[in-house]
Enzyme design. Structure first.
Site, PDB file in Angstrom:
ATOM      1  N   THR A 165      42.359  43.617  32.447  1.00 16.28           N
ATOM      2  CA  THR A 165      42.120  42.609  31.455  1.00 16.28           C
ATOM      3  C   THR A 165      41.340  43.108  30.078  1.00 16.28           C
ATOM      4  O   THR A 165      40.435  43.447  30.071  1.00 16.28           O
ATOM      5  CB  THR A 165      41.073  41.463  31.882  1.00 16.28           C
TER       6      THR A 165
ATOM      7  N   LYS B 236      46.446  36.089  30.079  1.00 19.79           N
ATOM      8  CA  LYS B 236      45.431  36.348  30.956  1.00 19.79           C
ATOM      9  C   LYS B 236      43.853  36.031  30.403  1.00 19.79           C
ATOM     10  O   LYS B 236      43.125  35.654  30.913  1.00 19.79           O
ATOM     11  CB  LYS B 236      45.311  37.966  31.243  1.00 19.79           C
TER      12      LYS B 236
END
Length: 297
Positions: free
Chosen positions: A95, A171
């Site tokens: 991420t 995300k």
């Protein structure tokens, strides 16, 4: 395919094991000896650093913490790209901020490789089961090359377009919701305990009521069992909500809920809980209100 998996943590280990079970030739890269031993025991090959990956791997799946680590394992002094054959595909699963994904994508493509901006969701359980969701963006050629890898480690692959950074944007939004939901679940459970409700009963009732959420049902059982072994750690949300807030500042966009949740995870980390399961952000309320948590004392 010949696949290298960099990072055998909660997510990377699960992905590597599923690739192995689907018949791929998998080499796991991990500095921790215990993780290497665990993967080797399942029949996988292991190396300590990325520059030791086999020179003929066709795909590299990167499961490290952040953009800086991703850059290091690909381009650093012990990075792998300098010795791999051009045309392979790099799946960047950490991420990271959208602009970081775009910068990595340019460097990877300039070096002669395909890239998928491919962060994942599903936690360690999803990784182990091979049921992760991939939020992917990249060229058609990158998706085609990575197809067997994606099939082995996930059950849902979102193709979000060709532009690198879109996967990381989606995300980022997921992590905003996940972090707020975990913090809110902890707050609600703590209030119930302080008010005298039985926590086990409270969990069951809310799980079948409109106030439930996926995070309530997934994380509250960790608190009830007193098990703070991290499936995802408090520090992950210190990082991820930090990415969310940095992006919001760049867009002059207010995020009061995300900012409050970030402060709670920061408070938990400052109180020594950073490496504990993220549900144990509830220890912030334990400190503030003196409540007794269920499970192990």
């Amino acid at each position: 395919m010949k696949v290298g998996v960099i990072g055998l943590g909660n997510m990377g280990m699960g992905a590597a094991l599923n690739l192995l079970r689907k018949g791929h030739d998998v080499t796991g890269c991990e500095p921790r000896e215990e993780a290497r031993a665990a993967f080797a025991a399942e029949g996988g090959k292991v190396v300590v650093s990325a520059d030791a990956l086999p020179a003929d791997v066709e795909a590299v799946v990167v499961f490290v913490i952040n953009a800086a680590q991703t850059e290091q394992v690909l381009f650093g002094e012990k990075g792998c790209l300098a010795r791999l054959p051009r045309g392979g595909v790099i799946l960047c699963c950490a991420t990271v901020a959208p602009e970081a994904a775009m910068a990595l994508g340019k460097r990877i493509e300039d070096a002669g490789f395909l890239m998928l901006d491919s962060p994942v969701s599903g936690g360690s359980a999803g990784a182990r089961a091979g049921t992760m969701t991939v939020m992917g963006s990249g060229s058609g050629a990158a998706f085609a090359k990575a197809g067997p890898v994606l099939e082995a480690m996930s059950t849902k692959v979102w193709r979000l377009g060709e532009a690198i950074g879109v996967g990381s944007t989606v995300k980022m939004v997921n992590q905003l919701l996940a972090g707020v939901h975990i913090a809110t679940a902890a707050e609600a459970l703590a209030l119930g305990i302080r008010a005298g409700a039985d926590p086990e009963t409270l969990f069951k009732v809310i799980s079948e009521s409109a106030g439930s959420s996926w995070m309530w049902q997934n994380r509250v059982p960790h608190i009830l069992a007193g098990d703070d072994t991290p499936s995802s750690a408090v520090n992950i949300f210190v990082k991820d909500l930090g990415i969310v807030l940095d992006q919001a500042r760049a867009l002059t966009f207010p995020l009061p809920m995300a900012a409050a949740a970030h402060q709670l995870f920061l408070a938990a980390a400052a109180n020594g809980q950073g490496l504990k399961d993220d549900s144990f952000v509830i220890r912030v309320w334990q400190q503030l209100a003196g409540i007794e948590l269920p499970g192990k004392k």
